[in-house]
Design a protein around this motif. Structure first.
Motif, PDB file in Angstrom:
ATOM      1  N   MET A  22       0.828  -1.208   0.000  1.00 32.59           N
ATOM      2  CA  MET A  22       0.000   0.000   0.000  1.00 32.59           C
ATOM      3  C   MET A  22       0.865   1.262   0.000  1.00 32.59           C
ATOM      4  N   VAL A  23       2.066   1.151  -0.544  1.00 31.56           N
ATOM      5  CA  VAL A  23       2.982   2.289  -0.483  1.00 31.56           C
ATOM      6  C   VAL A  23       2.709   3.341  -1.559  1.00 31.56           C
ATOM      7  N   ASP A  24       1.931   2.974  -2.589  1.00 30.79           N
ATOM      8  CA  ASP A  24       1.615   3.933  -3.634  1.00 30.79           C
ATOM      9  C   ASP A  24       0.176   3.720  -4.077  1.00 30.79           C
ATOM     10  N   ALA A  25      -0.313   4.630  -4.926  1.00 34.87           N
ATOM     11  CA  ALA A  25      -1.710   4.577  -5.348  1.00 34.87           C
ATOM     12  C   ALA A  25      -2.077   3.282  -6.069  1.00 34.87           C
ATOM     13  N   PRO A  26      -1.253   2.772  -7.005  1.00 33.84           N
ATOM     14  CA  PRO A  26      -1.613   1.505  -7.652  1.00 33.84           C
ATOM     15  C   PRO A  26      -1.742   0.351  -6.662  1.00 33.84           C
ATOM     16  N   GLY A  27      -0.842   0.282  -5.693  1.00 37.76           N
ATOM     17  CA  GLY A  27      -0.929  -0.771  -4.693  1.00 37.76           C
ATOM     18  C   GLY A  27      -2.168  -0.628  -3.828  1.00 37.76           C
ATOM     19  N   PHE A  28      -2.457   0.599  -3.398  1.00 44.37           N
ATOM     20  CA  PHE A  28      -3.650   0.833  -2.592  1.00 44.37           C
ATOM     21  C   PHE A  28      -4.901   0.472  -3.388  1.00 44.37           C
TER      22      PHE A  28
END
Length: 248
Positions: free
Chosen positions: A48-54
């Motif tokens: 969840m470290v960046d927008a794509p992961g979130f």
């Protein structure tokens, strides 16, 4: 005939499969004659470290929430707690009614407790509008939480994210970290402190913090369970988890 162990209330609870904090905390709060029945949203422990992961985490939650609700409705619960926070905040206050309606439909029309409604009810009970918020997230998640509370009419004075990089890692937040976060965001102008994220085990820390701060400290799992109990006719005071369950 009523359920032999839960004659007063049967509570369905759905949490992500990565969540190890909500179930034990909610079970510890049960009044006599109330039982909890947990289903799991099967998700991956994505970054969840960046927008794509979130976004991947959010898609996993959206895909698995309704099957998880259906997995607990077979025991005919009286209500269902949705024990996940990001879905409640990601698209802002304007989308919450739609999300809640979809959850109620999946629950067969049963009452549903979600974090925004529970937190709004608690803050109303305390007559608090000037708040500080603790999240388990990195900035990509913090931004959506901040927008939600500001868009809901609260004066968000401070927000501190604890920077957990994945859903499962949220449960690794220690009581010491939570104590330090409470100290960092508190000030005389803060009327209440709110913690979001159901995989954060903050119930005991919040209760202790209220004692030495002299103001409400609202832990996510505590407020969800309080709201579900009170909305379904269980008014018992439950001690050991702060003023919300003990006095409201």
């Amino acid at each position: 005939m009523t359920d032999s162990l839960g004659p007063r209330l049967k509570v369905g609870v759905v949490v992500p499969s990565t969540n190890t904090s909500a179930q034990p905390e909610l079970d510890a709060m049960r009044p006599d004659g109330v039982t909890n029945h947990t289903g799991r949203m099967v998700i991956d422990d994505d970054s969840m470290v960046d927008a794509p992961g979130f976004d991947r985490v959010m898609r996993g939650i959206r895909t698995s929430t309704h099957p998880a609700i259906e997995s607990v409705t077979g025991c005919d619960p009286d209500c269902v707690i949705i024990g996940v926070s990001p879905e409640s905040y990601w698209q802002g206050p304007g989308s919450h009614g739609r999300v809640l309606d979809a959850m109620r439909k999946a629950a067969g029309g049963r009452p549903v407790a979600m974090s925004p409604d529970a937190i709004n009810a608690a803050l109303s009970a305390y007559d608090a509008r000037r708040i500080a918020v603790i999240t388990p997230y990195l900035p990509v998640g913090d931004d959506s939480v901040s927008s939600f509370f500001s868009g809901s009419g609260y004066d968000l004075l401070r927000l501190q994210g604890l920077g957990r990089p994945s859903p499962a890692k949220i449960s690794h937040v220690s009581e010491t970290e939570l104590r330090d976060a409470v100290k960092a965001i508190d000030s005389a102008d803060v009327e209440a402190i709110v913690q979001v994220g159901t995989n954060v085990a903050m119930a005991r820390v919040a209760a202790a913090a209220e004692f030495w701060l002299g103001k409400p400290v609202i832990a996510n799992n505590t407020v969800l369970y309080w709201y579900a109990l009170r909305q379904n006719g269980i008014a018992d005071p439950v001690r050991g988890f702060g003023s919300l369950l003990a006095a409201h």
